[in-house]
Design an enzyme around this catalytic site. Structure first.
Site, PDB file in Angstrom:
ATOM      1  N   ASP A 197       0.849  -1.191   0.000  1.00  0.00           N
ATOM      2  CA  ASP A 197       0.000   0.000   0.000  1.00  0.00           C
ATOM      3  C   ASP A 197       0.885   1.241   0.000  1.00  0.00           C
ATOM      4  OD1 ASP A 197      -2.314   1.451  -0.081  1.00  0.00           O
ATOM      5  OD2 ASP A 197      -3.148   0.657   1.784  1.00  0.00           O
ATOM      6  N   SER A 225      25.457   7.130   2.240  1.00  0.00           N
ATOM      7  CA  SER A 225      26.153   7.219   0.957  1.00  0.00           C
ATOM      8  C   SER A 225      27.655   7.189   1.155  1.00  0.00           C
ATOM      9  CB  SER A 225      25.757   8.538   0.291  1.00  0.00           C
ATOM     10  OG  SER A 225      26.566   8.812  -0.818  1.00  0.00           O
ATOM     11  N   ALA A 226      28.361   6.684   0.155  1.00  0.00           N
ATOM     12  CA  ALA A 226      29.824   6.700   0.165  1.00  0.00           C
ATOM     13  C   ALA A 226      30.346   8.130   0.208  1.00  0.00           C
ATOM     14  CB  ALA A 226      30.352   6.006  -1.090  1.00  0.00           C
ATOM     15  N   TYR A 231      24.803  17.887   1.000  1.00  0.00           N
ATOM     16  CA  TYR A 231      24.192  16.562   0.889  1.00  0.00           C
ATOM     17  C   TYR A 231      24.957  15.553   1.751  1.00  0.00           C
ATOM     18  CZ  TYR A 231      23.092  11.942  -0.960  1.00  0.00           C
ATOM     19  OH  TYR A 231      22.751  10.614  -1.068  1.00  0.00           O
ATOM     20  N   LYS A 253      23.733  13.528   5.250  1.00  0.00           N
ATOM     21  CA  LYS A 253      23.708  12.068   5.451  1.00  0.00           C
ATOM     22  C   LYS A 253      24.462  11.694   6.734  1.00  0.00           C
ATOM     23  CE  LYS A 253      21.174  10.548   2.169  1.00  0.00           C
ATOM     24  NZ  LYS A 253      19.969   9.768   2.429  1.00  0.00           N
ATOM     25  N   PHE A 305      27.499   2.766  -2.667  1.00  0.00           N
ATOM     26  CA  PHE A 305      28.472   3.315  -3.606  1.00  0.00           C
ATOM     27  C   PHE A 305      27.714   3.789  -4.862  1.00  0.00           C
ATOM     28  CE2 PHE A 305      32.708   3.288  -1.745  1.00  0.00           C
ATOM     29  CZ  PHE A 305      32.305   2.947  -0.457  1.00  0.00           C
ATOM     30  N   ASN A 306      27.854   3.156  -6.014  1.00  0.00           N
ATOM     31  CA  ASN A 306      27.194   3.710  -7.213  1.00  0.00           C
ATOM     32  C   ASN A 306      26.172   2.737  -7.790  1.00  0.00           C
ATOM     33  OD1 ASN A 306      29.824   5.248  -6.923  1.00  0.00           O
ATOM     34  ND2 ASN A 306      28.920   6.361  -8.615  1.00  0.00           N
ATOM     35  N   ASN A 330      24.012  11.804 -13.267  1.00  0.00           N
ATOM     36  CA  ASN A 330      24.857  10.630 -13.030  1.00  0.00           C
ATOM     37  C   ASN A 330      25.262   9.973 -14.345  1.00  0.00           C
ATOM     38  OD1 ASN A 330      22.772  10.417 -10.351  1.00  0.00           O
ATOM     39  ND2 ASN A 330      24.966  10.427  -9.999  1.00  0.00           N
ATOM     40  N   LEU A 331      26.374   9.253 -14.273  1.00  0.00           N
ATOM     41  CA  LEU A 331      26.962   8.701 -15.500  1.00  0.00           C
ATOM     42  C   LEU A 331      26.018   7.776 -16.264  1.00  0.00           C
ATOM     43  CD1 LEU A 331      29.537   8.350 -17.262  1.00  0.00           C
ATOM     44  CD2 LEU A 331      30.064   6.350 -15.840  1.00  0.00           C
ATOM     45  N   ARG A 361      35.019  17.393 -12.991  1.00  0.00           N
ATOM     46  CA  ARG A 361      33.873  17.996 -12.299  1.00  0.00           C
ATOM     47  C   ARG A 361      34.322  18.337 -10.880  1.00  0.00           C
ATOM     48  NH1 ARG A 361      28.577  14.244 -12.106  1.00  0.00           N
ATOM     49  NH2 ARG A 361      29.921  13.101 -10.664  1.00  0.00           N
TER      50      ARG A 361
HETATM   51  P1  NAD Z   1      14.951   8.887  -5.588  1.00  0.00           P
HETATM   52  O1  NAD Z   1      14.931  10.375  -5.695  1.00  0.00           O
HETATM   53  O2  NAD Z   1      14.635   8.084  -6.788  1.00  0.00           O
HETATM   54  O3  NAD Z   1      13.982   8.422  -4.415  1.00  0.00           O
HETATM   55  C1  NAD Z   1      13.782   9.175  -3.254  1.00  0.00           C
HETATM   56  C2  NAD Z   1      12.320   9.032  -2.880  1.00  0.00           C
HETATM   57  O4  NAD Z   1      12.067   9.787  -1.691  1.00  0.00           O
HETATM   58  C3  NAD Z   1      11.367   9.551  -3.945  1.00  0.00           C
HETATM   59  O5  NAD Z   1      10.342   8.621  -4.186  1.00  0.00           O
HETATM   60  C4  NAD Z   1      10.823  10.842  -3.352  1.00  0.00           C
HETATM   61  O6  NAD Z   1       9.504  11.133  -3.808  1.00  0.00           O
HETATM   62  C5  NAD Z   1      10.878  10.523  -1.877  1.00  0.00           C
HETATM   63  N1  NAD Z   1      10.959  11.724  -1.051  1.00  0.00           N
HETATM   64  C6  NAD Z   1      11.815  12.764  -1.171  1.00  0.00           C
HETATM   65  N2  NAD Z   1      11.572  13.677  -0.223  1.00  0.00           N
HETATM   66  C7  NAD Z   1      10.541  13.204   0.518  1.00  0.00           C
HETATM   67  C8  NAD Z   1       9.838  13.695   1.645  1.00  0.00           C
HETATM   68  N3  NAD Z   1      10.131  14.884   2.199  1.00  0.00           N
HETATM   69  N4  NAD Z   1       8.848  12.933   2.169  1.00  0.00           N
HETATM   70  C9  NAD Z   1       8.529  11.745   1.624  1.00  0.00           C
HETATM   71  N5  NAD Z   1       9.149  11.234   0.548  1.00  0.00           N
HETATM   72  C10 NAD Z   1      10.151  11.961   0.007  1.00  0.00           C
HETATM   73  O7  NAD Z   1      16.394   8.513  -5.009  1.00  0.00           O
HETATM   74  P2  NAD Z   1      17.119   7.088  -4.909  1.00  0.00           P
HETATM   75  O8  NAD Z   1      18.219   7.057  -5.909  1.00  0.00           O
HETATM   76  O9  NAD Z   1      16.124   6.013  -4.901  1.00  0.00           O
HETATM   77  O10 NAD Z   1      17.795   7.233  -3.482  1.00  0.00           O
HETATM   78  C11 NAD Z   1      17.159   6.760  -2.315  1.00  0.00           C
HETATM   79  C12 NAD Z   1      17.997   7.098  -1.102  1.00  0.00           C
HETATM   80  O11 NAD Z   1      19.297   6.550  -1.253  1.00  0.00           O
HETATM   81  C13 NAD Z   1      18.184   8.607  -0.888  1.00  0.00           C
HETATM   82  O12 NAD Z   1      18.121   8.854   0.503  1.00  0.00           O
HETATM   83  C14 NAD Z   1      19.578   8.867  -1.401  1.00  0.00           C
HETATM   84  O13 NAD Z   1      20.192   9.968  -0.766  1.00  0.00           O
HETATM   85  C15 NAD Z   1      20.276   7.553  -1.066  1.00  0.00           C
HETATM   86  N6  NAD Z   1      21.421   7.261  -1.955  1.00  0.00           N
HETATM   87  C16 NAD Z   1      21.221   7.165  -3.300  1.00  0.00           C
HETATM   88  C17 NAD Z   1      22.312   6.888  -4.137  1.00  0.00           C
HETATM   89  C18 NAD Z   1      22.141   6.789  -5.626  1.00  0.00           C
HETATM   90  O14 NAD Z   1      23.140   6.845  -6.345  1.00  0.00           O
HETATM   91  N7  NAD Z   1      20.932   6.621  -6.150  1.00  0.00           N
HETATM   92  C19 NAD Z   1      23.585   6.718  -3.582  1.00  0.00           C
HETATM   93  C20 NAD Z   1      23.738   6.821  -2.200  1.00  0.00           C
HETATM   94  C21 NAD Z   1      22.640   7.094  -1.386  1.00  0.00           C
HETATM   95  C1  WQD Z   2      30.495   8.664 -11.857  1.00  0.00           C
HETATM   96  C2  WQD Z   2      31.736   9.045 -12.648  1.00  0.00           C
HETATM   97  C3  WQD Z   2      31.964  11.416 -13.013  1.00  0.00           C
HETATM   98  C4  WQD Z   2      28.516  12.001 -15.536  1.00  0.00           C
HETATM   99  C5  WQD Z   2      27.187  10.409  -7.208  1.00  0.00           C
HETATM  100  C6  WQD Z   2      27.019  11.248  -5.970  1.00  0.00           C
HETATM  101  C7  WQD Z   2      27.103  10.390  -4.756  1.00  0.00           C
HETATM  102  C8  WQD Z   2      26.135   9.208  -4.840  1.00  0.00           C
HETATM  103  C9  WQD Z   2      26.243   8.467  -6.133  1.00  0.00           C
HETATM  104  C10 WQD Z   2      24.096   9.729  -3.723  1.00  0.00           C
HETATM  105  C11 WQD Z   2      32.442  10.287 -12.096  1.00  0.00           C
HETATM  106  C12 WQD Z   2      31.781  10.677 -14.314  1.00  0.00           C
HETATM  107  C13 WQD Z   2      29.484  11.422 -14.746  1.00  0.00           C
HETATM  108  C14 WQD Z   2      28.883  12.502 -16.838  1.00  0.00           C
HETATM  109  C15 WQD Z   2      31.137  11.757 -16.429  1.00  0.00           C
HETATM  110  N1  WQD Z   2      24.771   9.650  -4.781  1.00  0.00           N
HETATM  111  N2  WQD Z   2      30.769  11.309 -15.193  1.00  0.00           N
HETATM  112  N3  WQD Z   2      30.190  12.339 -17.236  1.00  0.00           N
HETATM  113  O1  WQD Z   2      29.835  11.240  -8.697  1.00  0.00           O
HETATM  114  O2  WQD Z   2      30.517   8.858  -8.191  1.00  0.00           O
HETATM  115  O3  WQD Z   2      28.465   9.784  -7.188  1.00  0.00           O
HETATM  116  O4  WQD Z   2      26.175   9.394  -7.228  1.00  0.00           O
HETATM  117  O5  WQD Z   2      24.468   9.533  -2.588  1.00  0.00           O
HETATM  118  O6  WQD Z   2      26.824  11.198  -3.663  1.00  0.00           O
HETATM  119  O7  WQD Z   2      28.036  12.239  -5.944  1.00  0.00           O
HETATM  120  O8  WQD Z   2      28.471   9.276  -9.597  1.00  0.00           O
HETATM  121  O9  WQD Z   2      27.398   8.752 -11.729  1.00  0.00           O
HETATM  122  O10 WQD Z   2      27.709  11.186 -11.085  1.00  0.00           O
HETATM  123  O11 WQD Z   2      29.689   9.829 -11.707  1.00  0.00           O
HETATM  124  O12 WQD Z   2      32.295  11.652 -16.852  1.00  0.00           O
HETATM  125  O13 WQD Z   2      28.059  13.052 -17.590  1.00  0.00           O
HETATM  126  O14 WQD Z   2      31.317   9.401 -13.985  1.00  0.00           O
HETATM  127  O15 WQD Z   2      32.899  12.459 -13.164  1.00  0.00           O
HETATM  128  O16 WQD Z   2      33.810  10.112 -12.244  1.00  0.00           O
HETATM  129  P1  WQD Z   2      29.447   9.857  -8.427  1.00  0.00           P
HETATM  130  P2  WQD Z   2      28.222   9.776 -11.055  1.00  0.00           P
END
Ligand code: NAD
Ligand code: WQD
Length: 347
Positions: free
Chosen positions: A58, A129-130, A153, A157, A182-183, A203-204, A300
């Site tokens: 739900d 996050s890393a 950010y 965290k 990580f990624n 993101n990449l 970057r």
């Molecule tokens: P996402 O943006 O796809 O998902 C986040 C979700 O949280 C969304 O559904 C959004 O609607 C919801 N949300 C945001 N603010 C809210 C609020 N105030 N109340 C209720 N819901 C809310 O992001 P994701 O990639 O799925 O990431 C999920 C979590 O993992 C995040 O906390 C992010 O910081 C963390 N994280 C993501 C990555 C990554 O690369 N995707 C890496 C490390 C950590």
């Molecule tokens: C990966 C590599 C870029 C885009 C980010 C957040 C981190 C975490 C995960 C949430 C890097 C290179 C990217 C492009 C490129 N998120 N790149 N051209 O930076 O490792 O991590 O996402 O917690 O907090 O910072 O991931 O996918 O952005 O980049 O060359 O158009 O690809 O420079 O080396 P990153 P990314």
């Protein structure tokens, strides 16, 4: 188990919802849908053969910062565990809007933890996050490496991690696992669920996907002068389904092992393997049969040369390890991208 999944309509949340349902758990998603759509949950329900709005899955649409809108419902649901994904996740945006990041990621986490404790949940998993590690942490990065975030950010965290330690200190029955991702990349193998960034992806992998489909003309490679095997940056990419399975494994392990010994655990979620940006581009070309034109530009701001996880901690304790290859990450990402070039907006 009954599991409350905040942010469960988002990229990582929706995939984790499918693994929780497939493992037999029931799920209540708490999401404001600010950066996601209900369609992701409809697709999650579809691939798992359950009904959205039924007893197994739900949605409670609410902002985590407004507990008055969800606390009663969560207490009534009485979740055994909480997986807290909800949050804002762009390092760049966090520099423009720091207050929003601290509000949602720190204060929102405090509210979720308080409601989780009130509802009698025994385990809370947190999406960290890393990015909390410093720029010069020794690779592979272990969980006890110094933390030194470089943007709001990352700070949000790390602060949220501390909030959860303190909540556990006051309510020891609520054990906490901080998961530092990580990624994460890739998509559900059905091609029905995947990453759906709003606007131009930062993101990449989502950006490379747009280049491969022809929606963007070329990839800008941010730096080819790092001290790595081909000059481009190294990252620890992990398949989103591996990450989703890590949550199920961590939740089940915590439930069993912290019953008599409440704890706060910190675990990296990665593959422990480094892949360069150029290697990723070649993998996409090989799997898709499409060219990915690119141009090397300057680094970057804030990017580091190598980020790779030490993964022995969760491997040794929980027994979880990532098992999917780079090829699987790209294949599943591509199946999603080809079938849904505009993400969930068509559904
Ligand atoms: P996402 O943006 O796809 O998902 C986040 C979700 O949280 C969304 O559904 C959004 O609607 C919801 N949300 C945001 N603010 C809210 C609020 N105030 N109340 C209720 N819901 C809310 O992001 P994701 O990639 O799925 O990431 C999920 C979590 O993992 C995040 O906390 C992010 O910081 C963390 N994280 C993501 C990555 C990554 O690369 N995707 C890496 C490390 C950590
Ligand atoms: C990966 C590599 C870029 C885009 C980010 C957040 C981190 C975490 C995960 C949430 C890097 C290179 C990217 C492009 C490129 N998120 N790149 N051209 O930076 O490792 O991590 O996402 O917690 O907090 O910072 O991931 O996918 O952005 O980049 O060359 O158009 O690809 O420079 O080396 P990153 P990314």
């Amino acid at each position: 188990m009954r599991v409350l999944v905040t942010g469960g309509a988002g990229y990582l949340g929706s995939h984790t919802v499918t693994t929780l349902l497939d493992a037999g758990h029931d799920v209540l998603v708490l999401d404001s849908l600010v950066s996601s759509s209900r369609a992701a949950l409809e697709r999650a329900a579809e691939v798992c053969g359950v009904e959205l709005g039924g007893p197994r899955l739900d949605l409670l649409q609410a902002d985590v910062c407004r507990p008055e809108h969800y606390a009663d419902a969560v207490v009534r649901y009485a979740p055994d565990g909480v997986v807290h994904f909800a949050g804002l996740k762009s390092p760049t945006e966090s520099m423009r809007e720091p207050a929003a990041y601290y509000s949602v990621n720190v204060a929102g986490t405090a509210q979720v933890a308080r409601v989780a404790a009130e509802a009698g949940a025994r385990v809370l998993l947190f999406s960290s996050s890393a990015t909390v590690y410093g720029d010069d942490a020794a690779v592979p990065v272990a969980e006890d490496a110094p933390t030194a975030p470089v943007n709001p950010y990352g700070h949000s965290k790390l602060m949220a991690e501390q909030v959860l330690r303190d909540v556990h200190g006051s309510v020891p029955a609520l054990s906490v696992a901080v998961l530092r991702y990580f990624n994460p990349v890739g998509a559900h193998p059905s091609g029905r669920l995947g990453e759906d960034p709003q606007g131009t992806p930062a993101n990449l992998m989502p950006f490379v996907a747009r280049v491969a489909t022809g929606q963007c003309p070329e990839l800008q490679v941010f730096g080819a002068d790092f001290a790595t095997r081909d000059g481009s940056a190294i990252r620890d990419f992990i398949h989103v389904m591996d990450l989703a399975e890590a949550h199920v494994a961590a939740l089940e392990w915590m439930t069993e092992h912290t019953r008599d010994a409440p704890a706060v655990k910190v675990w990296n979620i990665g593959r422990g393997e480094g892949v360069t940006v150029f290697e990723m581009v070649r993998a996409v070309e090989a799997v898709t049969g499409r060219a990915v034109p690119y141009r090397v530009v300057g680094r970057r701001a804030g990017d580091i040369g190598e980020s790779r996880a030490a993964v022995d901690a969760i491997g040794g304790e929980v027994g979880w390890r990532a098992r999917r290859s780079v090829e699987a990450m790209v294949r599943d990402m591509w199946a999603w991208q080809e079938a849904n070039p505009h993400g969930y907006r068509e559904s």
